[in-house]
Design a protein around this motif. Structure first.
Motif, PDB file in Angstrom:
ATOM      1  N   ARG A   1       0.809  -1.150  -0.086  1.00 24.52           N
ATOM      2  CA  ARG A   1       0.038  -0.164   0.130  1.00 24.52           C
ATOM      3  C   ARG A   1       0.806   1.354   0.263  1.00 24.52           C
ATOM      4  O   ARG A   1       0.528   2.443  -0.478  1.00 24.52           O
ATOM      5  CB  ARG A   1      -1.050   0.012   1.396  1.00 24.52           C
ATOM      6  CG  ARG A   1      -2.187  -0.954   0.907  1.00 24.52           C
ATOM      7  CD  ARG A   1      -2.817  -0.812   2.419  1.00 24.52           C
ATOM      8  NE  ARG A   1      -2.037  -1.479   3.561  1.00 24.52           N
ATOM      9  CZ  ARG A   1      -2.742  -1.634   4.797  1.00 24.52           C
ATOM     10  NH1 ARG A   1      -3.754  -1.143   5.079  1.00 24.52           N
ATOM     11  NH2 ARG A   1      -2.091  -1.956   5.591  1.00 24.52           N
TER      12      ARG A   1
ATOM     13  N   ARG B 100     -11.561   7.100   7.217  1.00 26.81           N
ATOM     14  CA  ARG B 100     -11.142   5.594   6.707  1.00 26.81           C
ATOM     15  C   ARG B 100     -11.810   4.629   7.511  1.00 26.81           C
ATOM     16  O   ARG B 100     -12.261   3.491   7.087  1.00 26.81           O
ATOM     17  CB  ARG B 100      -9.601   5.468   7.045  1.00 26.81           C
ATOM     18  CG  ARG B 100      -9.020   4.212   6.464  1.00 26.81           C
ATOM     19  CD  ARG B 100      -7.580   4.153   7.245  1.00 26.81           C
ATOM     20  NE  ARG B 100      -7.750   4.062   8.812  1.00 26.81           N
ATOM     21  CZ  ARG B 100      -7.904   2.741   8.966  1.00 26.81           C
ATOM     22  NH1 ARG B 100      -8.203   1.833   8.490  1.00 26.81           N
ATOM     23  NH2 ARG B 100      -8.222   2.771  10.490  1.00 26.81           N
ATOM     24  N   GLN B 101     -12.177   4.873   8.910  1.00 23.80           N
ATOM     25  CA  GLN B 101     -12.744   4.007   9.532  1.00 23.80           C
ATOM     26  C   GLN B 101     -14.125   3.669   9.480  1.00 23.80           C
ATOM     27  O   GLN B 101     -14.667   2.606   9.259  1.00 23.80           O
ATOM     28  CB  GLN B 101     -12.817   4.412  11.110  1.00 23.80           C
ATOM     29  CG  GLN B 101     -11.306   4.504  11.778  1.00 23.80           C
ATOM     30  CD  GLN B 101     -11.287   4.819  13.074  1.00 23.80           C
ATOM     31  OE1 GLN B 101     -12.250   5.167  13.804  1.00 23.80           O
ATOM     32  NE2 GLN B 101     -10.291   5.068  13.813  1.00 23.80           N
TER      33      GLN B 101
ATOM     34  N   LYS C 113     -15.400   4.211   6.101  1.00 24.04           N
ATOM     35  CA  LYS C 113     -15.474   3.428   4.820  1.00 24.04           C
ATOM     36  C   LYS C 113     -15.182   2.135   5.114  1.00 24.04           C
ATOM     37  O   LYS C 113     -15.789   1.324   4.718  1.00 24.04           O
ATOM     38  CB  LYS C 113     -14.161   4.052   4.011  1.00 24.04           C
ATOM     39  CG  LYS C 113     -14.238   3.287   2.645  1.00 24.04           C
ATOM     40  CD  LYS C 113     -13.172   3.922   1.896  1.00 24.04           C
ATOM     41  CE  LYS C 113     -13.173   3.377   0.479  1.00 24.04           C
ATOM     42  NZ  LYS C 113     -12.019   3.759  -0.340  1.00 24.04           N
ATOM     43  N   TYR C 114     -14.288   1.735   6.206  1.00 25.96           N
ATOM     44  CA  TYR C 114     -13.994   0.255   6.576  1.00 25.96           C
ATOM     45  C   TYR C 114     -15.297  -0.477   7.123  1.00 25.96           C
ATOM     46  O   TYR C 114     -15.570  -1.511   6.680  1.00 25.96           O
ATOM     47  CB  TYR C 114     -12.973   0.270   7.655  1.00 25.96           C
ATOM     48  CG  TYR C 114     -12.521  -1.277   7.933  1.00 25.96           C
ATOM     49  CD1 TYR C 114     -11.546  -1.876   7.174  1.00 25.96           C
ATOM     50  CD2 TYR C 114     -13.008  -1.789   9.067  1.00 25.96           C
ATOM     51  CE1 TYR C 114     -11.154  -3.349   7.492  1.00 25.96           C
ATOM     52  CE2 TYR C 114     -12.785  -3.238   9.186  1.00 25.96           C
ATOM     53  CZ  TYR C 114     -11.783  -4.063   8.492  1.00 25.96           C
ATOM     54  OH  TYR C 114     -11.615  -5.229   8.923  1.00 25.96           O
TER      55      TYR C 114
ATOM     56  N   GLU D 208     -17.715  -1.142   4.428  1.00 27.52           N
ATOM     57  CA  GLU D 208     -17.456  -2.347   3.421  1.00 27.52           C
ATOM     58  C   GLU D 208     -17.132  -3.571   4.152  1.00 27.52           C
ATOM     59  O   GLU D 208     -16.816  -4.438   3.220  1.00 27.52           O
ATOM     60  CB  GLU D 208     -16.247  -1.754   2.642  1.00 27.52           C
ATOM     61  CG  GLU D 208     -16.363  -0.454   1.890  1.00 27.52           C
ATOM     62  CD  GLU D 208     -15.304  -0.094   1.026  1.00 27.52           C
ATOM     63  OE1 GLU D 208     -13.796  -0.540   1.269  1.00 27.52           O
ATOM     64  OE2 GLU D 208     -15.286   0.764   0.173  1.00 27.52           O
ATOM     65  N   HIS D 209     -17.076  -3.559   5.271  1.00 25.96           N
ATOM     66  CA  HIS D 209     -16.415  -4.942   6.012  1.00 25.96           C
ATOM     67  C   HIS D 209     -17.752  -5.389   6.873  1.00 25.96           C
ATOM     68  O   HIS D 209     -18.346  -4.669   7.352  1.00 25.96           O
ATOM     69  CB  HIS D 209     -15.376  -4.806   6.677  1.00 25.96           C
ATOM     70  CG  HIS D 209     -13.935  -4.556   5.778  1.00 25.96           C
ATOM     71  ND1 HIS D 209     -13.821  -3.394   5.301  1.00 25.96           N
ATOM     72  CD2 HIS D 209     -13.223  -5.180   5.349  1.00 25.96           C
ATOM     73  CE1 HIS D 209     -12.796  -3.456   4.342  1.00 25.96           C
ATOM     74  NE2 HIS D 209     -12.275  -4.500   4.413  1.00 25.96           N
TER      75      HIS D 209
ATOM     76  N   GLN E  18     -18.822  -6.911  10.195  1.00 30.43           N
ATOM     77  CA  GLN E  18     -18.248  -6.662  11.491  1.00 30.43           C
ATOM     78  C   GLN E  18     -17.825  -8.037  12.347  1.00 30.43           C
ATOM     79  O   GLN E  18     -17.074  -7.745  13.090  1.00 30.43           O
ATOM     80  CB  GLN E  18     -19.465  -5.995  12.214  1.00 30.43           C
ATOM     81  CG  GLN E  18     -19.886  -4.732  11.852  1.00 30.43           C
ATOM     82  CD  GLN E  18     -20.708  -3.618  12.810  1.00 30.43           C
ATOM     83  OE1 GLN E  18     -21.002  -4.378  13.929  1.00 30.43           O
ATOM     84  NE2 GLN E  18     -21.208  -2.767  12.140  1.00 30.43           N
TER      85      GLN E  18
ATOM     86  N   SER F 253     -14.727  -9.506   9.681  1.00 33.34           N
ATOM     87  CA  SER F 253     -13.613  -8.506   8.930  1.00 33.34           C
ATOM     88  C   SER F 253     -13.375  -8.747   7.475  1.00 33.34           C
ATOM     89  O   SER F 253     -12.594  -8.068   6.988  1.00 33.34           O
ATOM     90  CB  SER F 253     -12.560  -8.527   9.693  1.00 33.34           C
ATOM     91  OG  SER F 253     -12.685  -7.967  11.055  1.00 33.34           O
TER      92      SER F 253
ATOM     93  N   LEU G  96     -14.902  -8.540   3.451  1.00 33.97           N
ATOM     94  CA  LEU G  96     -15.739  -7.650   2.646  1.00 33.97           C
ATOM     95  C   LEU G  96     -17.406  -7.941   2.946  1.00 33.97           C
ATOM     96  O   LEU G  96     -17.518  -9.187   2.814  1.00 33.97           O
ATOM     97  CB  LEU G  96     -15.365  -7.724   1.089  1.00 33.97           C
ATOM     98  CG  LEU G  96     -14.257  -7.118   0.954  1.00 33.97           C
ATOM     99  CD1 LEU G  96     -13.700  -7.217  -0.584  1.00 33.97           C
ATOM    100  CD2 LEU G  96     -13.996  -5.556   1.228  1.00 33.97           C
TER     101      LEU G  96
END
Length: 489
Positions: free
Chosen positions: A192, A308-309, A311-312, A315-316, A318, A321, A323
């Motif tokens: 990354r 960022r959190q 968005k995570y 998309e994920h 819970q 973890s 997608l």
């Protein structure tokens, strides 16, 4: 208490710290052009930053190296000037004591803060930085009151003010760079944090260009307002760059003001410009002005982290973890579009934990959750780094395997199936169970841009795996199934 260090580590720390502090002291001494007032004195801030950010250096060897560097730098200065006397030797020791008092206070206070504040990752971090810097500068000023009369015959209060302001401006200029320094050991060029200089957007360069122009304009125009010219550009930089880059630019701003004035490149039409009160006033102003871009950068960093959190979370899943279904479909569609353009093969897996309802009925939903978490971990480990895995239902999972043919897809699927079947899963209360998974796969020699048809074909293979006894892998050729469906219609 110092962390346990070997003699080798202490000697290494002494060498590193000694070299850095000695070089920084010489830089500060060379910047003295107005009496004994250094335009910049970075040594103390650098030393605090090294001890706070690189804990192995904070040992007796490191402190001894710093002490020796301070004394050596001052002694060389007096020797070079031919003025080494007993009084000047005493002054060297007192100056060293003032510097070390500043550093000890700063390191101690930073040790009481959370790591996010030490790394300037919270909106309030700059406030804590200012408080620590003020306390460290104030302690240095107390020692300075015993030294300053020797140097300039000033009274105790003026001596304290001189040391306090001088230390504060240097700490506020240099410390943010050291505290926000990226952890270079975490960089991996193929992941990354890849450097892609060829993709730098021109808009990212504009704030720095504006800052350089404001520096030039300040020197050309001069006057009392000149030091403030770069502030709008600095705020623009704080909105555009991370805290580390902003800290570097703020350091450049502080150095530009202090050194330009000391060298006469930044003329300010004020009576008694060379008086100590006027110089201290300007230094305090520079320290306060530096707070603005640093605060903005910290707020922006906290905002980016929050986004960022969020968005995570969006998309994920819970629990596992992985997608979630929406994010999996979006990433799969994007990947398939690229693969289709390149005429590359792809495989899709549908994975369903066998008799998962029985697990929930027997061990409760808490036990079922542990099984899902364990399966997500096992499946992730069994796939390749380039594969995409997501949870698309209760006990249903899907994976995209780019560039994968029939044989490789079957091998990967069997690897996941075997690993799960041979793993005992802890479900709490000292109970362990074994579960299995049925996997259906579809593969196509030239990828199609839509994920849904591939999932449907893989789902048919999964259904066949369930019918044939579970805990097995079945594969369908997407092209064959598509032709069969066309003939059936």
């Amino acid at each position: 208490m110092y962390p346990t260090s070997s003699w080798t580590e202490q000697i290494k720390a002494a060498a590193i710290i000694g070299a850095v502090v000695f070089a920084a002291c010489l830089l500060g001494i060379l910047s003295r052009s107005m009496g004994h007032l250094a335009a910049l004195w970075p040594a103390n801030a650098l030393l605090i930053g090294l001890f706070v950010r690189f804990r192995p250096l904070n040992n007796p060897g490191g402190w001894l190296g710093a002490t020796a560097a301070y004394i050596t730098a001052y002694s060389l200065t007096y020797n070079a000037a031919g003025t080494m006397t007993a009084q000047n030797l005493y002054a060297s020791l007192m100056l060293t004591g003032g510097n070390l008092a500043c550093v000890i206070t700063g390191v101690l206070l930073f040790s009481w803060l959370d790591d996010e504040h030490r790394r300037l990752k919270h909106p309030l971090s700059v406030l804590y930085l200012a408080l620590v810097a003020s306390c460290a500068a104030a302690v240095a000023g107390v020692v300075g009151t015993m030294t300053d009369p020797i140097l300039s015959n000033a009274g105790p209060l003026k001596g304290w003010a001189f040391w306090f302001v001088n230390e504060l401006v240097n700490l506020m200029a240099v410390l943010p760079v050291m505290l926000s320094l990226p952890d270079l050991s975490g960089f991996r060029l193929n992941r990354r944090r890849t450097f892609k200089t060829e993709h730098i957007h021109p808009g990212k360069i504009l704030p720095i260009c504006a800052l350089l122009m404001s520096f030039t304009l300040g020197i050309m125009v001069g006057g009392p307002g000149a030091p403030v010219f770069p502030i709008p550009a600095l705020l623009w930089c704080a909105l555009s760059y991370d805290i580390f880059i902003t800290s570097i630019l703020t350091l450049l701003y502080s150095g530009w003001v202090l050194i330009s004035m000391s060298l006469g490149y930044l003329p300010i039409s004020i009576v008694n410009m060379n008086s100590r009160p006027m110089l201290l006033s300007i230094r305090i102003g520079v320290s306060l002005l530096a707070l603005a871009p640093l605060t903005v950068a910290c707020v922006m960093a906290a905002r980016e982290e929050l986004l960022r959190q969020l968005k995570y979370i969006a998309e994920h899943d819970q629990l596992t973890s992985l997608l979630n279904r929406r994010a999996f479909n979006e990433r799969a569609s994007s990947l398939l579009t690229k693969l289709a353009e390149q005429n590359r093969p792809v495989a899709v897996l549908m994975l369903d934990i066998d008799k998962f309802k029985d697990v929930n009925d027997t061990y409760g939903h808490a036990g079922g959750d542990r099984v899902l978490i364990a399966f997500a971990r096992i499946a992730s480990a069994g796939l390749r780094d380039i594969d995409i895995l997501g949870r698309i239902g209760g006990e249903e999972f899907a994976a995209i395997l780019p560039g994968c043919g029939r044989k490789e897809a079957e091998m990967i699927a069997q690897r996941v199936r075997n690993k799960l079947a041979n793993t005992s899963i802890d479900i709490g209360d000292d109970q362990q169970i074994a579960v299995t998974v049925s996997i259906g796969a579809s593969f196509v020699r030239q990828a199609v841009p839509d994920i849904e048809p591939l999932l449907l074909v893989a789902d048919k293979a999964l259904y066949r795996a369930k019918e044939n006894g579970r805990n097995r892998v079945e594969i369908n050729d997407f092209t064959d199934v598509k032709q069969e469906n066309a003939q059936a219609h």
